[in-house]
Motif scaffolding. Structure first.
Motif, short mmCIF file in Angstrom:
data_model
loop_
_atom_site.label_atom_id
_atom_site.label_comp_id
_atom_site.label_asym_id
_atom_site.label_seq_id
_atom_site.Cartn_x
_atom_site.Cartn_y
_atom_site.Cartn_z
N ASP A 106 0.80 -1.24 0.26
CA ASP A 106 0.17 -0.26 -0.04
C ASP A 106 0.76 0.86 0.20
O ASP A 106 1.61 1.23 0.60
CB ASP A 106 -1.07 0.04 1.12
N HIS A 169 -2.43 3.01 8.72
CA HIS A 169 -3.01 1.96 9.55
C HIS A 169 -1.67 1.08 9.53
O HIS A 169 -1.11 0.96 8.25
CB HIS A 169 -4.15 1.82 9.00
N GLU A 202 0.12 7.57 6.26
CA GLU A 202 -0.58 8.16 4.89
C GLU A 202 -0.78 9.73 5.12
O GLU A 202 -1.65 10.08 5.63
CB GLU A 202 -0.80 6.95 4.34
N GLU A 233 1.85 8.18 0.66
CA GLU A 233 1.41 7.05 1.47
C GLU A 233 3.30 6.62 2.11
O GLU A 233 3.65 5.85 0.56
CB GLU A 233 0.94 6.15 1.53
MG MG Z 1 -2.55 3.06 3.09
#
Ligand code: MG
Ligand code: MG
Length: 261
Positions: A106, A169, A202, A233
């Protein structure tokens, strides 16, 4: 519940994140005035599949596309569309996920489209720099409040505001895991970080006020004042003494060359 990762699992996360990094570099090659955000989605989707991975966002909680594309005042979770054509002077945040070997990558980068106003380039630069300020804190023994405070302090000192509703997260076998990783906070507060935690940091930083609106499509968030917002991010492994950045902007910045912010 926080899942601590072994070194082997962290290497698998790195593989997923390098596929994301290379996908974002494909975006850097084609982002230009006249390109639709759906074209970006198609290229990203095919590229991720060609690497043997699965687009991590497609179908996630019903999300309809393989990347998020958030233009100008859109903060995050913009849905690619044939109707959204990039124009000279725009900025577009591309958020991308890739899933392979049981782990999610991510990472996100905000790109300039053609000639962007200096004050907006400044917003992008400060947002990206603030991400690295947060990453510096992602080491064993620091607290989530130290991390959030580093991002917040850096951006607010430069006159920008920090989005509160959307945060970073944990990341691993699930795209979103515990803990929550806010881009604001107080030093010495919050959960203590442990080696083996893997988190997506992020910052979402606004030129104007920090307030957001959720669009009727159920996904897109934008700034209330319609001023631009930037988003960068990285996925990071917490280590003793130093964070380990699993994603990378190097592939993007090779493509952008002197135009990198
Ligand atoms: Mg993310
Ligand atoms: Mg993301």
């Amino acid at each position: 519940m926080i899942f601590l990762k072994s070194d082997e699992e962290i290497e698998l996360l790195r593989i997923s994140n390098i596929i994301v990094a290379k996908t974002l570099a494909e975006m850097a090659k084609i982002i230009a005035p006249g390109v639709s955000t759906e074209q970006l989605n198609k290229v990203a989707h095919e590229f991720i599949r060609d690497q043997g991975a699965v687009p991590g966002f497609l179908g996630y909680s019903g999300f309809p596309k393989s990347i998020c594309t958030s233009v100008n005042e859109q903060v995050v979770h913009g849905i690619p569309s044939d109707k959204v054509i990039l124009e000279d002077g725009d900025i577009v945040s591309v958020d991308c996920g890739a899933y392979i070997n049981g782990f999610h990558g991510d990472s996100a980068y905000t790109f300039c489209v053609g000639n962007v106003k200096p004050e907006i380039i400044d917003l992008l630069r400060v947002t990206k720099e603030s991400l690295y300020k947060g990453i510096e804190q992602a080491q064993e023994g620091k607290r989530l409040g130290d991390l959030g405070n580093a991002v917040q302090n850096y951006c607010e000192k430069r006159g920008f505001s920090v989005v509160r509703e959307m945060i970073g997260h944990g990341v691993g076998r699930n795209l979103h895991e515990a803990p929550e990783v806010p881009n604001y906070g107080r030093r010495g507060n919050g959960m203590m970080l442990k080696a083996g935690m893997t988190i997506a940091i992020e910052p979402m930083i606004n030129l104007g006020s920090r307030n957001l609106v959720f669009e009727k499509d159920g996904w897109t968030t934008r700034t209330l004042d319609r001023k631009p917002s930037a988003h960068f991010e990285h996925s990071v492994a917490v280590r003793r003494g130093k964070a380990d950045i699993l994603s990378s902007f190097e592939y993007i910045e090779q493509v952008l060359g002197n135009n990198a912010i």
